[in-house]
Design a protein around this motif. Structure first.
Motif, PDB file in Angstrom:
ATOM      1  N   LEU A  84      17.249 155.092 -28.253  1.00 45.98           N
ATOM      2  CA  LEU A  84      16.267 154.274 -28.971  1.00 45.98           C
ATOM      3  C   LEU A  84      16.473 152.823 -28.549  1.00 45.98           C
ATOM      4  O   LEU A  84      17.602 152.322 -28.547  1.00 45.98           O
ATOM      5  N   THR A  85      15.371 152.121 -28.160  1.00 51.16           N
ATOM      6  CA  THR A  85      15.472 150.703 -27.777  1.00 51.16           C
ATOM      7  C   THR A  85      14.568 149.876 -28.682  1.00 51.16           C
ATOM      8  O   THR A  85      13.455 150.287 -29.027  1.00 51.16           O
ATOM      9  N   VAL A  86      15.093 148.684 -29.088  1.00 50.98           N
ATOM     10  CA  VAL A  86      14.317 147.698 -29.857  1.00 50.98           C
ATOM     11  C   VAL A  86      14.438 146.373 -29.108  1.00 50.98           C
ATOM     12  O   VAL A  86      15.524 145.796 -29.011  1.00 50.98           O
ATOM     13  N   GLU A  87      13.330 145.941 -28.527  1.00 49.31           N
ATOM     14  CA  GLU A  87      13.320 144.747 -27.662  1.00 49.31           C
ATOM     15  C   GLU A  87      12.458 143.663 -28.313  1.00 49.31           C
ATOM     16  O   GLU A  87      11.375 143.946 -28.840  1.00 49.31           O
TER      17      GLU A  87
ATOM     18  N   VAL B 210      12.368 140.829 -36.242  1.00 49.87           N
ATOM     19  CA  VAL B 210      11.358 139.997 -36.907  1.00 49.87           C
ATOM     20  C   VAL B 210      11.983 138.693 -37.415  1.00 49.87           C
ATOM     21  O   VAL B 210      11.430 137.606 -37.239  1.00 49.87           O
ATOM     22  N   LYS B 211      13.185 138.813 -38.040  1.00 46.08           N
ATOM     23  CA  LYS B 211      13.820 137.638 -38.666  1.00 46.08           C
ATOM     24  C   LYS B 211      14.225 136.588 -37.641  1.00 46.08           C
ATOM     25  O   LYS B 211      14.094 135.390 -37.893  1.00 46.08           O
TER      26      LYS B 211
ATOM     27  N   ASN C 140      17.416 148.053 -39.694  1.00 45.37           N
ATOM     28  CA  ASN C 140      18.207 146.858 -39.374  1.00 45.37           C
ATOM     29  C   ASN C 140      17.764 146.238 -38.059  1.00 45.37           C
ATOM     30  O   ASN C 140      17.598 145.009 -37.963  1.00 45.37           O
ATOM     31  N   LEU C 141      17.581 147.063 -37.009  1.00 48.47           N
ATOM     32  CA  LEU C 141      17.211 146.508 -35.700  1.00 48.47           C
ATOM     33  C   LEU C 141      15.809 145.926 -35.734  1.00 48.47           C
ATOM     34  O   LEU C 141      15.546 144.858 -35.155  1.00 48.47           O
TER      35      LEU C 141
ATOM     36  N   PHE D 226      18.345 145.861 -28.049  1.00 52.53           N
ATOM     37  CA  PHE D 226      19.367 146.763 -28.562  1.00 52.53           C
ATOM     38  C   PHE D 226      19.043 148.188 -28.081  1.00 52.53           C
ATOM     39  O   PHE D 226      17.888 148.629 -28.161  1.00 52.53           O
ATOM     40  N   THR D 227      20.058 148.916 -27.580  1.00 51.07           N
ATOM     41  CA  THR D 227      19.897 150.305 -27.126  1.00 51.07           C
ATOM     42  C   THR D 227      20.891 151.184 -27.863  1.00 51.07           C
ATOM     43  O   THR D 227      22.104 150.945 -27.811  1.00 51.07           O
TER      44      THR D 227
END
Length: 761
Positions: free
Chosen positions: A694-697, A670-671, A664-665, A755-756
């Motif tokens: 976990l981080t998604v930047e 990408v979206k 999801n993250l 997101f973290t």
């Protein structure tokens, strides 16, 4: 007859050897001299006529002693009976010269076995005898010297032992043997190898070999060593080593002399320690003294002398007794005698007179000093001025009395007890509440008032506090004068002196009956709330079941509609109708697809409440590669650049849940890319406060504060230009929190979003 004499004469001629040095002759069986050689005659200065025909024992050689003559007669009689006789005897020569001869009498037999002659023979053994006597004398002297040396080394307190060049013991005295046995548990024996003495103590072997080796190389030296006896206490030995030389001047062995220097070294150490103690005693602010094991003073420091105004000599022995207040002296002496008898620490308070005649309170303490055998060798004591403290205690006592007067007016029950737990005081509130008289109250607080159901635990709690000194705290019921039991909270604290000794217990009893009833009512309310909560939980489960059922039941007709719509679309395309119906059908299909996706996600949300995934060790890199493969088409279409940095490579987590979170993250990053710049996405892991995060930047569209507040709500879509149902972030938030973690977001419009997710440690 004549022929026989001729035969005899011929025999005599055969045996007569005048040239030999032995004394040879011929006797008749009766002992009459028949013949004798010149050697024997010349030795005595005789002629043949002086002896031939006479009994041999009456001749000059033998008649100097009746004892010798009798011995000879007895020997001739035995020879005449056929025996060979031999013995040593002295014979007389010229001028009364005496020599020792090896004398024999050999019988001569005829053909019938009868003794017809006796052949006497004497060989001078005076020189050999003298040499033998000299050797024997020398041996006796040597033996005497050896015995004297042995007596000398055994009489000394020193330990003496010697070895040869092969390290074999050749000499040792009794003291050496006994001490070695006590020290190493080995019995020294003649010929024993030196290293066998310390075979049970290898830690000493290298040193012993080195010392003996130096002595065998010709060195003379003295060293000191410390060992531990088998009993465990230390001993100090002074070793003196000297080489032993043979007649050629070569080292043939070594001798070791050991002196026990334990007392000297311990005495020196004791003197050193005493000097340090005296130095310390002169520095510390207390009055310091010491005494012998019998209790007589042998030292006081200058501070003590300055205080009392007495001389050092006046304070020695029992001089301190006259400085103690007469009222305190009996107690001080009694405790001192007890300490001397038991070896226990001495401690007592007494008043000590100063040089101005004023008595000030002091705390006297003394402890025993012991040697390595546990014997008391000295008592070290101090006298500390506690006069101010005693005055303060008196003031406190007076304040306590004032306090006891005041507490009669407070609305709480107050009581006081001795260190052993005996209650000795109650304030008026106690008697007012219980209706008990002061005389009855003296029988004890706990024995009369607590509720029967509370009495045992009340007593146990109070006895435990008295024994341990811990604070007393209990809730129990006490009967008032009307016979009604009311809940009380009883507390007690110990008042202690500077040495942590309990002086008194002070306690209170507070009426908590109304509060107790309120709490019971509150407990009932909580119980009702608990039951209500259980009911709400059941309702929630029913709702989850409803969502799950609804999503399941709706899925079938939606699938049917989708199938029918596909068939309709195929027929319209076959008839080549206008584009308008086709566009409408496409819109209908998209709506059905979106509805199906929503139902699927609702179903997944419902499953989160029911399903419990198994926890496994999951690799972040492997999970990332799996998700990347699923999103590869979308990533290539947008040209997104992805960087990873997994500082924490693995985690124990449900694999399915971790995939949902990452998918999801990652897909959102990408979206929701910004249309005017190339998407840049960074995915990584790190540790924060012992948690794996976990981080998604991304550098996408970003969110403002208002949008961030709605981000995790169900069916909420921030950017409507991208397809979605608005339940993805809500679902992963539920996943993370259900597994004990948390998710947070940092975002800025047109700058990007991070997101973290921090997982449970």
């Amino acid at each position: 007859m004549e022929s026989r004499q001729l035969e005899n004469s011929e025999k005599i001629s055969e045996i007569q050897i005048n040239a030999v040095y032995q004394f040879i002759g011929l006797l008749s069986p009766e002992g009459i001299v028949v013949e004798v050689n010149q050697t024997a005659l010349f030795f005595a200065g005789l002629e043949a006529d002086d002896v031939i025909g006479k009994p041999v024992w009456e001749t000059y050689w033998w008649n100097y002693s009746e004892e010798v003559q009798e011995q000879l007669k007895h020997a001739i009689a035995n020879a005449a009976s056929g025996k060979l006789i031999r013995y040593e005897v002295e014979v007389r020569g010229e001028k009364d010269k005496r020599i020792t001869v090896d004398f024999s009498l050999e019988p001569i037999f005829d053909t019938h076995g009868n003794v017809i002659w006796i052949l006497p023979e004497g060989r001078d053994i005076t020189a050999q005898k003298y040499e033998q006597e000299v050797k024997e004398l020398e041996y006796q002297k040597l033996q005497a010297s050896h015995n004297m040396l042995k007596s000398i080394i055994n009489s000394t307190s020193d330990l003496i032992g010697a070895i040869d060049s092969n390290y074999n013991f050749t000499l040792f005295n009794d003291a050496y043997r006994k001490e070695i046995h006590k020290l190493f548990g080995v019995e020294v024996a003649q010929g024993m190898k030196m290293h066998q003495v310390v075979k049970n103590h290898p830690e000493y072997l290298e040193d012993a070999l080195s010392l003996w080796g130096n002595a065998l190389s010709g060195d003379s030296f003295t060293v000191t060593r410390m060992y531990h006896h088998l009993e465990g206490y230390p001993v100090y030995y002074e070793y003196t080593f000297n080489p032993i030389y043979d007649q050629e001047g070569k080292v043939s062995g070594a001798v070791q002399v050991i002196r026990n220097q334990t007392e000297r070294i311990m005495a020196e150490q004791e003197i050193k320690d005493m000097n340090e103690i005296v130095l310390l005693a002169e520095v510390i602010p207390q009055k310091v003294w010491s005494s012998k094991p019998d209790g007589k003073n042998d030292y006081v420091n200058n501070r003590f002398l300055t205080y009392t105004g007495l001389t050092f000599e006046q304070m020695m022995g029992a001089g301190w007794e006259k400085m103690v207040h007469p009222d305190d002296l009996p107690k001080a002496l009694q405790k001192w005698v007890e300490s001397l008898q038991t070896g226990k620490t001495y401690e007592v308070e007494y008043r000590l007179r100063n040089k101005d005649g004023e008595y000030l309170w002091h705390l006297g303490r003394s402890i025993p000093m012991r040697d390595n055998k546990g014997e008391i060798i000295k008592w070290m004591g101090t006298a500390t001025n506690i006069h101010k403290r005693k005055l303060l205690e008196q003031a406190v006592k007076e304040k306590v009395e004032e306090f006891e007067f005041l507490i009669d007016f407070i609305p709480h029950i107050v009581w006081k007890a001795l260190p052993d737990g005996e209650v000795v005081f109650y304030n008026k509130q106690w008697f007012k509440f219980t209706g008990i008289s002061q005389e009855e109250g003296a029988k004890g607080l706990w024995k009369m008032s607590p509720h029967p159901e509370d009495r045992e635990r009340t007593l146990e709690a109070w006895n435990k506090s008295v024994e341990t000194g811990e604070n007393y705290h209990i809730e129990h019921r006490i009967a008032g004068k009307d016979g009604i039991y009311r809940w009380m909270q009883s507390r007690a604290l110990p008042l202690k002196d500077h040495q942590d000794n309990i002086l008194m217990w002070y306690g209170t009893a507070t009426d908590i009956h109304d509060e107790k009833n309120y709490l019971e009512e509150l407990v009932w309310i909580q119980k009702q709330l608990h039951e209500r909560n259980k009911e709400l939980t059941r309702i929630n489960v029913d709702l989850d079941n409803f969502v799950y059922t609804a999503s399941h039941d709706l899925r079938t007709p939606i699938l049917n509609l989708a199938s029918l719509l596909s068939l309709l679309q195929e027929e319209l395309e076959a008839k080549e109708e206008e584009d308008t119906p086709t566009a409408i059908l496409n819109m209908m299909k998209q709506s059905i697809d979106r509805l199906e996706k929503t139902i699927n996600e609702l179903s997944e949300i419902a499953k989160l409440q029911k399903e419990k995934e198994n926890i496994e060790e999951v690799s972040f890199q492997e999970m990332y590669e799996e998700v990347y493969h699923d999103l590869k088409h979308m990533i290539e279409k947008t040209g997104a650049e992805v960087h990873t940095d997994f500082q924490r490579s693995h985690i124990y987590y449900p694999p399915k849940h971790l995939r949902s979170v990452l998918y999801n993250l990652f897909s959102n990053a990408v979206k929701y890319a910004a249309p005017k710049r190339k998407p840049l996405i960074k995915i990584g892991t790190h540790t924060k406060e012992n948690k794996i995060c976990l981080t998604v930047e991304d550098n996408g569209l970003g969110l403002d504060k208002r949008q961030q507040n709605k981000l995790f709500q169900m069916f909420t879509r921030i950017h409507t230009h991208v397809e979605g149902t608005g339940v993805g972030l809500y679902m992963i938030k539920r996943i993370v929190e259900n597994n004990g973690g948390n998710i947070s977001v940092e975002s800025e419009p047109e700058r990007g979003t991070t997101f973290t997710v921090c997982f449970k440690a």
